[in-house]
Design an enzyme around this catalytic site. Structure first.
Site, PDB file in Angstrom:
ATOM      1  N   SER A   1       0.820  -1.210   0.000  1.00 54.29           N
ATOM      2  CA  SER A   1       0.000   0.000   0.000  1.00 54.29           C
ATOM      3  C   SER A   1       0.858   1.267   0.000  1.00 54.29           C
ATOM      4  O   SER A   1       0.418   2.320  -0.432  1.00 54.29           O
ATOM      5  CB  SER A   1      -0.971   0.003   1.185  1.00 54.29           C
ATOM      6  OG  SER A   1      -0.286  -0.167   2.394  1.00 54.29           O
TER       7      SER A   1
ATOM      8  N   GLU B   1       2.888   0.228  14.884  1.00 47.56           N
ATOM      9  CA  GLU B   1       3.172   1.607  14.482  1.00 47.56           C
ATOM     10  C   GLU B   1       3.968   2.390  15.527  1.00 47.56           C
ATOM     11  O   GLU B   1       4.776   3.250  15.169  1.00 47.56           O
ATOM     12  CB  GLU B   1       1.867   2.347  14.166  1.00 47.56           C
ATOM     13  CG  GLU B   1       1.169   1.858  12.914  1.00 47.56           C
ATOM     14  CD  GLU B   1       0.433   0.532  13.098  1.00 47.56           C
ATOM     15  OE1 GLU B   1       0.130   0.172  14.257  1.00 47.56           O
ATOM     16  OE2 GLU B   1       0.179  -0.155  12.092  1.00 47.56           O
TER      17      GLU B   1
ATOM     18  N   PHE C   1      -3.201   5.432  11.014  1.00 49.45           N
ATOM     19  CA  PHE C   1      -2.481   4.629  12.012  1.00 49.45           C
ATOM     20  C   PHE C   1      -1.109   5.223  12.322  1.00 49.45           C
ATOM     21  O   PHE C   1      -0.650   5.189  13.460  1.00 49.45           O
ATOM     22  CB  PHE C   1      -2.392   3.183  11.528  1.00 49.45           C
ATOM     23  CG  PHE C   1      -3.719   2.681  11.036  1.00 49.45           C
ATOM     24  CD1 PHE C   1      -4.854   2.827  11.834  1.00 49.45           C
ATOM     25  CD2 PHE C   1      -3.873   2.156   9.772  1.00 49.45           C
ATOM     26  CE1 PHE C   1      -6.105   2.420  11.380  1.00 49.45           C
ATOM     27  CE2 PHE C   1      -5.118   1.749   9.317  1.00 49.45           C
ATOM     28  CZ  PHE C   1      -6.240   1.875  10.121  1.00 49.45           C
TER      29      PHE C   1
END
Lengths: 319, 273
Positions: free
Chosen positions: A41, A62, A87
């Site tokens: 992505s 994250e 995120f």
């Protein structure tokens, strides 16, 4: 000024991001990419193939991802930390505050699929708070490029900038707006189209909608100035105040909540220095429903027609 | 420096820390006493660092993730020559660069700003990864508290460090069994720590965190296991060296009154002699 722009061909700004990142990394071995299982992505597959050692995938984690970025910067690297914007910014906000902003580390935060790009996936995946969250932190410029050209220019700028920053990218196709030789300058807006009656200020995927709206306004005999304001912090105070004096009315549109984003930043400048009538288009403090990103922008009053209508209405409030 | 000398340095650091907490009227004395021997061994025995070149790219890195014990680090940095010794008296004063949590921009020798818990180990993973990319020999050390290991970000970093085979990274857990509000065992009991770290692929040493010989041995490069990050579970006592503070949860950030201060200082001075 009054640049022509194409609407036929749409570009995914992620392609411009990774193409430029790969070019820069070939010359500068300090550049590394950090991601959270987001090679696909973030479109980092090409980077991974060319520089396998320099693609650091921390998995779905994250907070660790941003901390790792700060540590890499400490060891002399130039990390581009890439993840879906909701995120990256929300999950790791305190790491961004302490490890990047307060520690003044050379970490480039790249929030992809920002705004309502993940429209159908719902508000957990919408990133319409990121301007507000990151804009509140010192030392981290907030930048939302409008097209592939400005994206590439901003990535080049980020790599050369000695300090952190937040690049907010979409995955929704946008046409070219800026000239191929465009050089990104932090804190500088571009006048995409000049006019004296009203100023439309936008960034990211909204800039081309503002340009179409300006064309529609022209058909009604209204001359709109369009400012492309990629840099939300620092913001181009001079361009805003000049627009306020020249046109006497300002409309902002953004793929963000109307709390704390581009419209708020522009309003702060206006209120402090030269109050004029303003309209702030955006998501009005609600969780959006689910639909495609473009449909959501239309639904929240940011179709080109609706932007033009809002601008025309704003003109009635001019003194 | 030999263990006997290191003990003397650590005792000097404890006394200066105690005095500074007393004079500032604030600090985290319990955890500062538990971490002092670890910091002393790192700065005066193990780490390759130069106070004249605090940003030398080849320096070893120390991240004090339990940033609330900044004062202990400041005293160590002053003893080592990174900052003037007399500056310790400015601790927590208005506009002092020695605030309650370390700041890398202001204080030479500090590698990253800490304070919110669970930040240091991820940053340490990034540092060690950077060294690996460069084929550099410098090492990264991170000190966390045991209560701090309740932060999920640490376990994200623990997974990544094993995956990346960071044998140039050493996590030292200051295992003093007490957190701010209560005993670790009464809050979210992570003990025993060793099997948890081993399950994640780390090499683990378990030591007496106040025994200089054991600390120095565990920190030595000879004990590193190739391909594995290292964790030292250092069994320590909060308030170590001061009888009425030791293993007493009340002394997380309590400040001694005059009588307590005199007694504490007398005990440390006796231990020094």
């Amino acid at each position: 000024m009054n640049m022509p722009f194409e609407t036929a061909k749409l570009h995914d700004c992620r392609d411009a991001f990774t193409a430029m990142l790969e070019d820069l990394a070939a010359e500068n071995h300090a550049i590394v990419a950090v991601c959270n299982d987001s090679v696909g992505s973030s479109k980092l597959g090409g980077f991974r193939d060319k520089f396998p050692q320099r693609l650091i995938n921390v998995g779905i984690a994250e907070q660790n991802m941003v901390g790792v970025g700060a540590g890499l910067a400490n060891s002399g690297k130039i990390p581009f930390v890439c993840a879906a914007s909701p995120f990256l910014t929300g999950r790791a906000l305190e790491q961004i505050k302490a490890d990047v902003a307060y520690s003044q580390t050379n970490v480039k935060l790249v929030g992809i699929s920002s705004g309502m790009a993940y429209g159908e996936l719902g508000p957990t995946h919408h990133s319409i708070e990121d301007f507000a969250w990151i804009r509140a932190l010192p030392n981290v410029p907030v930048i939302a490029p409008a097209d592939r050209i400005e994206t590439a220019a901003a990535v080049k700028w980020a790599a050369e900038h000695d300090g952190g920053c937040f690049l907010r990218l979409s995955r929704v196709g946008v046409p070219d707006l800026l000239p191929e030789d465009h050089v990104f300058e932090l804190g500088k807006a571009n006048i995409l189209r000049d006019g004296d009656d009203v100023t439309l200020i936008a960034n990211g995927v909204l800039s081309h909608r503002a340009m179409i709206a300006a064309s529609l306004l022209e058909q009604r005999g209204i001359q709109a100035r369009v400012l492309n304001m990629a840099s939300v912090r620092p913001i181009d105070q001079d361009a805003i105040l000049t627009a306020a004096r020249d046109t006497g009315a300002i409309l902002t549109c953004e793929e963000h909540t109307t709390f704390g984003g581009l419209g708020s930043a522009v309003a702060e400048v206006i209120v402090d220095h030269h109050p004029v009538p303003m309209t702030r288009l955006g998501v009005p403090g609600v969780f959006a429903h689910t639909a495609s990103a473009n449909a959501l922008l239309d639904d929240f009053g940011m179709s080109p027609d609706a932007i033009a209508d809002s601008a025309a209405e704003l003109l009635t409030r001019k003194g | 420096m030999e263990p006997q000398e290191l003990r003397a340095v650590a005792n000097r650091i404890r006394r200066r820390d105690l005095q500074a907490v007393y004079e500032a009227g604030a600090g985290h004395i319990g955890g500062e006493m538990s971490v002092t021997d670890l910091l002393t061994a790192l700065y005066f025995h193990t780490m390759s660092i130069d106070p004249q070149a605090p940003m030398d790219p080849d320096r070893d890195r120390l991240v004090l993730s339990k940033g609330h014990t900044a004062l202990a680090l400041y005293v160590v940095l002053s003893e080592k020559g990174f900052i003037p010794k007399e500056e310790i008296s400015t601790f927590l004063r208005p506009n002092s660069r020695l605030n309650g949590h370390p700041n890398r921009v202001k204080v030479p020798g500090v590698e990253t700003n800490t304070g919110p818990l669970g930040h240091g180990l991820p940053v340490g993973v990034g540092m060690a990864t950077g060294a690996k990319l460069d084929g550099a020999a410098w090492r990264t050390f991170v000190i966390t508290g045991d209560g701090e290991m309740q932060e999920g970000s640490n376990w994200e970093a623990i997974m990544a460090a094993a995956q990346f085979k960071l044998d140039n990274l050493t996590l030292i857990i200051d295992h003093n069994r007490l957190q701010q509000g209560a005993r670790l065992a009464e809050t979210n009991d992570l003990a025993p720590l060793r099997p948890k770290l081993e399950a994640f692929g780390w090499a683990v040493d378990e030591i007496d965190g106040h025994d200089m010989a054991q600390i120095c041995h565990a920190l030595s490069p000879q004990t590193v296991v190739a391909g594995r990050p290292k964790c030292i579970v250092a069994h320590t006592n909060k308030g170590q060296g001061i009888s009425f503070m030791t293993d007493n949860v009340a002394w997380h950030h309590k400040v001694p009154n005059e009588e307590q201060y005199k007694q504490a200082m007398a005990e440390l001075e006796e231990a020094a002699g």
